[in-house]
Design a protein around this motif. Sequence first.
Motif, mmCIF file in Angstrom:
data_model
loop_
_atom_site.group_PDB
_atom_site.id
_atom_site.type_symbol
_atom_site.label_atom_id
_atom_site.label_comp_id
_atom_site.label_asym_id
_atom_site.label_seq_id
_atom_site.Cartn_x
_atom_site.Cartn_y
_atom_site.Cartn_z
ATOM 1 N N TRP A 152 -5.690 -1.098 5.114
ATOM 2 C CA TRP A 152 -4.217 -1.435 5.595
ATOM 3 C C TRP A 152 -3.994 -0.666 6.993
ATOM 4 O O TRP A 152 -4.606 0.206 7.635
ATOM 5 C CB TRP A 152 -3.244 -0.919 4.498
ATOM 6 C CG TRP A 152 -3.112 0.595 4.393
ATOM 7 C CD1 TRP A 152 -3.869 1.706 4.517
ATOM 8 C CD2 TRP A 152 -1.948 1.139 3.180
ATOM 9 N NE1 TRP A 152 -3.471 2.624 4.176
ATOM 10 C CE2 TRP A 152 -2.482 2.779 3.269
ATOM 11 C CE3 TRP A 152 -1.136 0.578 2.921
ATOM 12 C CZ2 TRP A 152 -1.319 3.379 2.558
ATOM 13 C CZ3 TRP A 152 -0.173 1.584 1.949
ATOM 14 C CH2 TRP A 152 -0.734 2.781 2.142
ATOM 15 N N MET A 153 -2.935 -1.089 7.529
ATOM 16 C CA MET A 153 -2.399 -0.487 8.828
ATOM 17 C C MET A 153 -1.465 0.464 8.979
ATOM 18 O O MET A 153 -0.475 0.572 9.989
ATOM 19 C CB MET A 153 -2.227 -1.845 9.568
ATOM 20 C CG MET A 153 -3.240 -2.831 9.880
ATOM 21 S SD MET A 153 -4.471 -2.146 10.725
ATOM 22 C CE MET A 153 -3.746 -2.311 12.546
ATOM 23 N N SER A 171 4.486 -0.557 10.612
ATOM 24 C CA SER A 171 5.280 0.629 10.418
ATOM 25 C C SER A 171 5.947 0.776 9.045
ATOM 26 O O SER A 171 6.997 1.450 9.074
ATOM 27 C CB SER A 171 6.170 0.797 11.688
ATOM 28 O OG SER A 171 6.877 -0.357 11.799
ATOM 29 N N ALA A 172 5.522 -0.130 8.145
ATOM 30 C CA ALA A 172 6.369 -0.225 6.884
ATOM 31 C C ALA A 172 5.776 0.904 5.859
ATOM 32 O O ALA A 172 6.162 0.720 4.718
ATOM 33 C CB ALA A 172 6.398 -1.704 6.388
ATOM 34 N N GLY A 173 5.252 1.830 6.331
ATOM 35 C CA GLY A 173 4.808 2.800 5.140
ATOM 36 C C GLY A 173 3.955 2.090 4.242
ATOM 37 O O GLY A 173 2.954 1.456 4.663
ATOM 38 N N ASN A 174 4.165 2.552 3.041
ATOM 39 C CA ASN A 174 3.393 2.104 1.904
ATOM 40 C C ASN A 174 3.494 0.487 1.502
ATOM 41 O O ASN A 174 2.997 0.141 0.690
ATOM 42 C CB ASN A 174 3.698 3.079 0.640
ATOM 43 C CG ASN A 174 3.211 4.302 0.823
ATOM 44 O OD1 ASN A 174 2.451 4.502 1.512
ATOM 45 N ND2 ASN A 174 4.002 5.328 -0.130
ATOM 46 N N ALA A 175 4.440 -0.090 2.259
ATOM 47 C CA ALA A 175 4.649 -1.580 2.078
ATOM 48 C C ALA A 175 3.870 -2.219 2.997
ATOM 49 O O ALA A 175 3.846 -3.617 2.976
ATOM 50 C CB ALA A 175 6.132 -1.913 2.123
ATOM 51 N N CYS A 176 2.959 -1.575 3.828
ATOM 52 C CA CYS A 176 1.874 -2.451 4.614
ATOM 53 C C CYS A 176 0.927 -3.160 3.875
ATOM 54 O O CYS A 176 0.675 -2.754 2.853
ATOM 55 C CB CYS A 176 1.536 -1.479 5.477
ATOM 56 S SG CYS A 176 2.306 -0.684 6.793
ATOM 57 N N PRO A 177 0.543 -4.523 4.213
ATOM 58 C CA PRO A 177 -0.342 -5.225 3.428
ATOM 59 C C PRO A 177 -1.869 -4.697 3.723
ATOM 60 O O PRO A 177 -1.999 -3.975 4.404
ATOM 61 C CB PRO A 177 -0.196 -6.582 3.791
ATOM 62 C CG PRO A 177 0.297 -6.579 5.508
ATOM 63 C CD PRO A 177 1.243 -5.230 5.234
ATOM 64 N N SER A 178 -2.442 -4.927 2.528
ATOM 65 C CA SER A 178 -4.052 -4.546 2.748
ATOM 66 C C SER A 178 -4.923 -5.717 3.279
ATOM 67 O O SER A 178 -4.400 -6.763 2.914
ATOM 68 C CB SER A 178 -4.500 -4.127 1.545
ATOM 69 O OG SER A 178 -4.326 -4.798 0.404
#
Length: 150
Positions: free
Chosen positions: A74-75, A104-111
């Motif tokens: 993820w990013m 920059s969405a923290g743990n909400a970033c997609p994988s």
Amino acid sequence: MRLQTLISAALLTIAMAGCASAGTPWVELAGTRYTVEVAADDAARAQGLMFRDSMPDDAGMLFIHDREAPLAYWMKNTRIALDILYFDAQRRLVSQQRDVPPCSAGNACPSYPSRAPALYVLELNAGQAAKLGLEEGEELVLSPGLPHGR
């Protein structure tokens, strides 16, 4: 105890000299060489390219895992768009995620998962995979001193 300390110091010096003589790690892909930072342990793999504002076009990060397995990257906190390239234990390209945007969405970033088990992951600046015309099966060449499959 003092002898043990001296022996440890001598071994460390020898190991460091060996690393220095090996030079900067690199990989070669489709005839193009990239200098790479190596992330071969959990802490380095977790940090990855977080918080970087740029990366030279001839550079990348090589992630080396402990075993070949399905992987997903993820990013999180990554500020630059990347190509994420997955390679198996034989260093053959098995999956690629191109032009992955920063997140920059923290743990909400997609994988971004691999489509097959992988041992190595190479992150390059977005657009490099297209520039090289990469197709599955392309071989990743590793500089001396880097693990060549497990």
